[in-house]
Design a protein around this motif. Structure first.
Motif, PDB file in Angstrom:
ATOM      1  N   ALA A 284      -0.446   6.777   7.820  1.00 28.98           N
ATOM      2  CA  ALA A 284      -0.557   8.143   8.147  1.00 28.98           C
ATOM      3  C   ALA A 284      -0.995   9.014   6.793  1.00 28.98           C
ATOM      4  O   ALA A 284      -1.887   9.903   6.760  1.00 28.98           O
ATOM      5  CB  ALA A 284       0.854   8.667   8.688  1.00 28.98           C
ATOM      6  N   ARG A 285      -0.538   8.394   5.892  1.00 26.75           N
ATOM      7  CA  ARG A 285      -0.866   9.296   4.548  1.00 26.75           C
ATOM      8  C   ARG A 285      -2.568   9.056   4.220  1.00 26.75           C
ATOM      9  O   ARG A 285      -3.214  10.133   3.860  1.00 26.75           O
ATOM     10  CB  ARG A 285      -0.116   8.682   3.331  1.00 26.75           C
ATOM     11  CG  ARG A 285      -0.385   9.404   1.878  1.00 26.75           C
ATOM     12  CD  ARG A 285       0.163   8.639   0.641  1.00 26.75           C
ATOM     13  NE  ARG A 285       1.746   9.073   1.019  1.00 26.75           N
ATOM     14  CZ  ARG A 285       2.370  10.091   0.260  1.00 26.75           C
ATOM     15  NH1 ARG A 285       1.612  10.916  -0.232  1.00 26.75           N
ATOM     16  NH2 ARG A 285       3.794  10.085   0.373  1.00 26.75           N
ATOM     17  N   ILE A 286      -2.789   7.849   4.521  1.00 25.40           N
ATOM     18  CA  ILE A 286      -4.419   7.794   4.325  1.00 25.40           C
ATOM     19  C   ILE A 286      -5.166   8.574   5.250  1.00 25.40           C
ATOM     20  O   ILE A 286      -6.111   9.533   4.942  1.00 25.40           O
ATOM     21  CB  ILE A 286      -4.864   6.255   4.457  1.00 25.40           C
ATOM     22  CG1 ILE A 286      -4.085   5.421   3.419  1.00 25.40           C
ATOM     23  CG2 ILE A 286      -6.423   6.081   4.310  1.00 25.40           C
ATOM     24  CD1 ILE A 286      -4.252   3.887   3.506  1.00 25.40           C
ATOM     25  N   TYR A 287      -4.829   8.539   6.526  1.00 24.09           N
ATOM     26  CA  TYR A 287      -5.205   9.310   7.651  1.00 24.09           C
ATOM     27  C   TYR A 287      -5.478  10.953   7.475  1.00 24.09           C
ATOM     28  O   TYR A 287      -6.151  11.551   7.359  1.00 24.09           O
ATOM     29  CB  TYR A 287      -4.895   9.305   9.035  1.00 24.09           C
ATOM     30  CG  TYR A 287      -5.052   7.785   9.543  1.00 24.09           C
ATOM     31  CD1 TYR A 287      -6.352   7.243   9.552  1.00 24.09           C
ATOM     32  CD2 TYR A 287      -4.109   6.918  10.039  1.00 24.09           C
ATOM     33  CE1 TYR A 287      -6.803   6.091   9.939  1.00 24.09           C
ATOM     34  CE2 TYR A 287      -4.277   5.841  10.654  1.00 24.09           C
ATOM     35  CZ  TYR A 287      -5.713   5.558  10.720  1.00 24.09           C
ATOM     36  OH  TYR A 287      -5.823   3.957  11.030  1.00 24.09           O
TER      37      TYR A 287
ATOM     38  N   ALA B 250      -6.106   0.393   8.390  1.00 22.50           N
ATOM     39  CA  ALA B 250      -5.722  -0.638   9.277  1.00 22.50           C
ATOM     40  C   ALA B 250      -4.981  -1.830   8.858  1.00 22.50           C
ATOM     41  O   ALA B 250      -4.179  -2.524   9.184  1.00 22.50           O
ATOM     42  CB  ALA B 250      -7.111  -1.310   9.816  1.00 22.50           C
ATOM     43  N   LEU B 251      -5.217  -2.025   7.409  1.00 21.75           N
ATOM     44  CA  LEU B 251      -4.543  -3.066   6.802  1.00 21.75           C
ATOM     45  C   LEU B 251      -2.703  -2.705   6.640  1.00 21.75           C
ATOM     46  O   LEU B 251      -2.098  -3.436   6.780  1.00 21.75           O
ATOM     47  CB  LEU B 251      -4.930  -3.227   5.188  1.00 21.75           C
ATOM     48  CG  LEU B 251      -6.342  -4.049   5.214  1.00 21.75           C
ATOM     49  CD1 LEU B 251      -6.954  -3.949   3.835  1.00 21.75           C
ATOM     50  CD2 LEU B 251      -6.104  -5.406   5.494  1.00 21.75           C
ATOM     51  N   ALA B 252      -2.929  -1.460   6.417  1.00 18.82           N
ATOM     52  CA  ALA B 252      -1.495  -0.651   6.127  1.00 18.82           C
ATOM     53  C   ALA B 252      -0.720  -0.812   7.391  1.00 18.82           C
ATOM     54  O   ALA B 252       0.486  -1.114   7.677  1.00 18.82           O
ATOM     55  CB  ALA B 252      -1.423   0.508   5.662  1.00 18.82           C
ATOM     56  N   GLU B 253      -1.571  -0.741   8.671  1.00 14.97           N
ATOM     57  CA  GLU B 253      -0.851  -0.839   9.807  1.00 14.97           C
ATOM     58  C   GLU B 253      -0.264  -2.249  10.167  1.00 14.97           C
ATOM     59  O   GLU B 253       0.607  -2.598  10.788  1.00 14.97           O
ATOM     60  CB  GLU B 253      -1.694  -0.148  10.987  1.00 14.97           C
ATOM     61  CG  GLU B 253      -1.594   1.330  10.921  1.00 14.97           C
ATOM     62  CD  GLU B 253      -2.486   1.936  11.873  1.00 14.97           C
ATOM     63  OE1 GLU B 253      -2.245   1.906  13.089  1.00 14.97           O
ATOM     64  OE2 GLU B 253      -3.679   2.456  11.839  1.00 14.97           O
ATOM     65  N   HIS B 254      -1.320  -3.149   9.969  1.00 14.93           N
ATOM     66  CA  HIS B 254      -1.058  -4.487  10.269  1.00 14.93           C
ATOM     67  C   HIS B 254       0.422  -4.724   9.081  1.00 14.93           C
ATOM     68  O   HIS B 254       0.901  -5.757   9.875  1.00 14.93           O
ATOM     69  CB  HIS B 254      -2.269  -5.258   9.893  1.00 14.93           C
ATOM     70  CG  HIS B 254      -1.935  -6.808   9.515  1.00 14.93           C
ATOM     71  ND1 HIS B 254      -1.692  -7.431  10.951  1.00 14.93           N
ATOM     72  CD2 HIS B 254      -1.765  -7.973   8.656  1.00 14.93           C
ATOM     73  CE1 HIS B 254      -1.692  -8.650  10.671  1.00 14.93           C
ATOM     74  NE2 HIS B 254      -1.408  -9.076   9.379  1.00 14.93           N
TER      75      HIS B 254
ATOM     76  N   ILE C 259       0.672  -1.059   0.064  1.00 13.60           N
ATOM     77  CA  ILE C 259       0.017   0.072  -0.083  1.00 13.60           C
ATOM     78  C   ILE C 259       0.899   1.097   0.048  1.00 13.60           C
ATOM     79  O   ILE C 259       1.338   1.751   0.861  1.00 13.60           O
ATOM     80  CB  ILE C 259      -1.050  -0.068   1.199  1.00 13.60           C
ATOM     81  CG1 ILE C 259      -1.719  -1.225   1.299  1.00 13.60           C
ATOM     82  CG2 ILE C 259      -1.853   1.284   1.144  1.00 13.60           C
ATOM     83  CD1 ILE C 259      -2.521  -1.539   2.524  1.00 13.60           C
ATOM     84  N   ASP C 260       1.196   1.705  -1.180  1.00  8.16           N
ATOM     85  CA  ASP C 260       2.309   2.621  -1.302  1.00  8.16           C
ATOM     86  C   ASP C 260       1.434   4.047  -1.623  1.00  8.16           C
ATOM     87  O   ASP C 260       0.378   3.956  -1.907  1.00  8.16           O
ATOM     88  CB  ASP C 260       3.457   2.606  -2.245  1.00  8.16           C
ATOM     89  CG  ASP C 260       2.867   2.094  -3.600  1.00  8.16           C
ATOM     90  OD1 ASP C 260       1.578   2.067  -3.884  1.00  8.16           O
ATOM     91  OD2 ASP C 260       3.534   1.385  -4.388  1.00  8.16           O
ATOM     92  N   ALA C 261       2.210   5.063  -1.631  1.00  2.00           N
ATOM     93  CA  ALA C 261       1.657   6.442  -2.140  1.00  2.00           C
ATOM     94  C   ALA C 261       0.881   6.331  -3.419  1.00  2.00           C
ATOM     95  O   ALA C 261      -0.307   6.901  -3.267  1.00  2.00           O
ATOM     96  CB  ALA C 261       2.698   7.279  -2.081  1.00  2.00           C
TER      97      ALA C 261
ATOM     98  N   ILE D  77      -2.454   4.519  -2.886  1.00  3.66           N
ATOM     99  CA  ILE D  77      -3.422   5.292  -2.204  1.00  3.66           C
ATOM    100  C   ILE D  77      -4.102   6.168  -2.926  1.00  3.66           C
ATOM    101  O   ILE D  77      -5.299   6.540  -3.002  1.00  3.66           O
ATOM    102  CB  ILE D  77      -2.825   5.840  -0.850  1.00  3.66           C
ATOM    103  CG1 ILE D  77      -2.455   4.918  -0.041  1.00  3.66           C
ATOM    104  CG2 ILE D  77      -3.730   6.882  -0.091  1.00  3.66           C
ATOM    105  CD1 ILE D  77      -1.323   5.243   0.965  1.00  3.66           C
ATOM    106  N   GLU D  78      -3.059   6.990  -3.802  1.00  3.74           N
ATOM    107  CA  GLU D  78      -3.649   8.258  -4.541  1.00  3.74           C
ATOM    108  C   GLU D  78      -4.657   7.735  -5.674  1.00  3.74           C
ATOM    109  O   GLU D  78      -5.747   8.235  -5.909  1.00  3.74           O
ATOM    110  CB  GLU D  78      -2.573   8.674  -5.446  1.00  3.74           C
ATOM    111  CG  GLU D  78      -2.453  10.154  -5.431  1.00  3.74           C
ATOM    112  CD  GLU D  78      -1.091  10.748  -5.939  1.00  3.74           C
ATOM    113  OE1 GLU D  78      -1.180  11.127  -7.194  1.00  3.74           O
ATOM    114  OE2 GLU D  78      -0.514  10.820  -5.088  1.00  3.74           O
ATOM    115  N   ARG D  79      -4.295   6.467  -6.274  1.00  6.68           N
ATOM    116  CA  ARG D  79      -4.991   5.929  -7.213  1.00  6.68           C
ATOM    117  C   ARG D  79      -6.522   5.500  -6.687  1.00  6.68           C
ATOM    118  O   ARG D  79      -7.483   5.762  -7.316  1.00  6.68           O
ATOM    119  CB  ARG D  79      -4.432   4.770  -7.789  1.00  6.68           C
ATOM    120  CG  ARG D  79      -4.992   4.303  -9.220  1.00  6.68           C
ATOM    121  CD  ARG D  79      -4.164   3.082  -9.797  1.00  6.68           C
ATOM    122  NE  ARG D  79      -4.356   2.048  -8.888  1.00  6.68           N
ATOM    123  CZ  ARG D  79      -3.017   1.235  -8.303  1.00  6.68           C
ATOM    124  NH1 ARG D  79      -1.781   1.763  -8.794  1.00  6.68           N
ATOM    125  NH2 ARG D  79      -3.047   0.163  -7.821  1.00  6.68           N
TER     126      ARG D  79
END
Lengths: 301, 287
Positions: free
Chosen positions: B137-140, B125-129, B4-6, B9-11
């Motif tokens: 952090a980027r998502i939030y 949550a998936l990224a944190e896992h 799950i990179d930048a 997330i952007e896409r």
């Protein structure tokens, strides 16, 4: 709201549903007869909307009028859903009196759709349950369930009402009725969402322990624990304490001790026993028989 | 599991953005249909068409319009169901299933801001896992900047952001955010989460005295509102007591922590608990 008022409300809902069924049938029949009658009139010239025959014209106008009335009544019915949503916001902010008034207004208004009314009635039962008026809530839930799927009752509302009804029966000390009401629902039913499973689990355990079905309560223990862990503190404590009782009765002493210790960490069990008869009775029944569990740091605060 | 990179997330933020043009298009379609029905009513007779067509076509067009709106609503409902299911999998820690369920829901526009926020919180949550705290952090941050979600959700997002920043060792940002969050009015359940993050920050930064200062209040808050997750709080308090040399208190708290949460899970969540795990006996998990 009293039990009699709840009973009257359900009777009035039954009358309203009859009226709306008649209204819907009338409107649909008018649209269908009018439309088909105009289509199959062979005497007219091609391309014209209005016919030379006044009866055909009347049928066409009646169909159009019925369709417009249906749309207008649909818009009017949306107001009721809005009132119910407003009441939900009042419930969330703890203003139960305002919510009750709003829901009663919504139930008095005419609606072309049953679902909105049943939802409002369910919210009213929720308020009564929150105010610990269990007889009123049970009357309302029983009334809602009696409409069934043909009466416009959705699966979701039906399940929630059934769970609430069982809870009310248990609080009223009627375990037999609770078990009967719970029969179509099981916490391990794959159709249930996680939220529904979490609602059903403690209630199902209360039914099983209340009717001395300890083997059944202690079955699928790890599955039940995985769900009980997701409950809020008091409910998690209740579920663990009941599972501890079931394990104790079925000879799984180590599991019972572990579950009891966990239950005590989640919440004060004496406080819970004031609300739940099943815990109080078991605590009285087992006092002196079992060794006291280890103290937790939560007890030492 | 997919990274799950930048870009990812952007896409997905772009793919799920509601398209105002679609709604405009839908209203335009209603307008066109209404105009068509009117023109048809007044002009159809001059076109010499068969009577069933003259009478039936406007109704068919209207039915088609209703079918389109019904289909759109159905799709949104399906998407909401998928997001809720993914969230359930996260609660049950079935991470792969959560990812599989969420993936299709993030492919097309999500009209409801609530649902969109919920979906991205599942992704965070998936990224944190995956320990991709920077991505979380980027998502939030994106959720906060674009104000996706409602009041309660956005408070949860802010708490998630502070936790992600802390784990990503952006300590100054995390502390500032926590200071701000402690000052605003929040429901008690979120206050408990805030206190848990504060405690982890204090233990992580070695402020052990501060960590145990209001222990009774914190413990009571955790016990009332965090349910099983209170175990993480007890574990962190045990770590603080251990560092301060209060071994009995640390042992008792570790026992409480491991009664609620498996020791391996505790260490997986907070690396600093490894030392405590090695020094004190845990309660054997049952069932």
């Amino acid at each position: 709201m009293t039990r009699q008022e709840a009973h009257r409300l359900i009777r009035s809902l039954r009358r309203q549903f009859l009226l709306l069924t008649v209204t819907r049938c009338l409107l649909l029949t008018t649209v269908a007869v009018g439309f088909l009658g105009t289509l199959w009139n062979p005497s007219d010239a091609p391309g014209s909307i209005l016919s030379a025959n006044p009866l055909t014209n009347a049928l066409w106008l009646a169909a159009t009028f019925a369709a417009v009335v249906w749309v207008a009544l649909t818009f009017y019915s949306v107001r009721q859903v809005r009132s119910t949503n407003q009441a939900t916001a009042y419930i969330a902010s703890g203003r139960l009196d305002l919510a009750e008034g709003q829901l009663m207004d919504a139930l008095r208004q005419f609606s072309l759709y049953r679902n909105g009314k049943l939802l409002a009635c369910h919210k009213l039962a929720l308020i009564a349950h929150g105010q610990k008026q269990y007889q009123v809530a049970a009357e309302l839930c029983d009334g809602i369930l009696s409409f069934g799927a043909w009466g416009g009752l959705s699966k979701g509302i039906s399940r929630l009402c059934r769970i609430m009804l069982v809870d009310c029966h248990l609080f009223l000390g009627d375990v037999t009725s609770a078990i009967r009401a719970l029969r179509p629902v099981s916490s391990q039913d794959p159709d249930l969402s996680l939220a529904e499973q979490l609602l059903v689990l403690p209630i199902e355990l209360r039914c099983q322990i209340g009717s001395d079905h300890y083997e059944r309560a202690a079955s699928s223990l790890s599955w039940k624990m995985s769900r009980a862990e997701l409950l809020d503190s008091p409910k998690a404590a209740l579920a663990h304490a009941l599972l501890a009782v079931a394990c104790q009765k079925t000879g799984q002493t180590e599991n019972a001790t572990f579950l009891q210790r966990r239950a005590e960490l989640y919440h004060d069990l004496d406080e819970l026993a004031e609300d739940y008869d099943v815990l109080r009775e078991r605590a009285q029944g087992s006092s002196g028989k079992n060794s006291a569990p280890q103290a937790t740091s939560a007890d030492n605060k | 599991m997919q990274e799950i990179d930048a870009q990812f997330i952007e896409r997905h933020f772009a793919a799920t953005a509601p398209r105002p043009s679609r709604m405009t298009g839908f209203y335009a379609l209603i307008g066109v249909v209404a105009a068509f029905v009117l023109v048809w009513a007044f002009r159809a007779q001059s076109w010499h068409l068969v009577r069933p067509l003259v009478l039936g076509l406007p109704w068919l067009v209207l039915l088609l319009l209703l079918a389109v709106s019904w289909w759109t609503t159905l799709q949104q409902r399906q998407r909401r169901r998928m997001i809720t299911k993914a969230e359930e999998h996260v609660q049950l820690e079935a991470w792969e299933q959560a990812e599989r369920t969420l993936e299709p829901a993030l492919q097309s526009p999500i009209r409801s801001s609530n649902d969109r926020c919920q979906a991205f919180m599942v992704l965070a949550a998936l990224a944190e896992h995956n320990r991709q705290y920077e991505s979380a952090a980027r998502i939030y941050q994106t959720l906060l900047l674009e104000r996706i979600g409602e009041g309660y959700q956005l408070q949860r997002v802010q708490l998630g952001l502070s936790s992600a920043k802390l784990r990503n060792e952006e300590l100054a940002d995390a502390v500032n955010l926590l200071d701000r969050l402690e000052k605003i009015s929040m429901p008690p359940a979120l206050q408990a989460v805030c206190q848990l993050i504060r405690l982890s920050q204090q233990v992580f930064m070695g402020h052990y005295e501060d960590a145990v200062e209001n222990m009774a209040d914190r413990q009571s808050l955790f016990r009332r509102f965090l349910s099983t997750k209170a175990g993480y709080g007890y574990g962190l308090l045990a770590a603080a007591h251990h560092r301060l040399g209060r071994l009995d208190e640390a042992a008792r708290l570790w026992l409480d922590a491991t009664t609620l949460v498996h020791p391996e899970r505790l260490v997986e969540e907070y690396d600093c608990l490894a030392v405590v795990s090695q020094n004190y006996p845990a309660l054997e998990q049952r069932s």
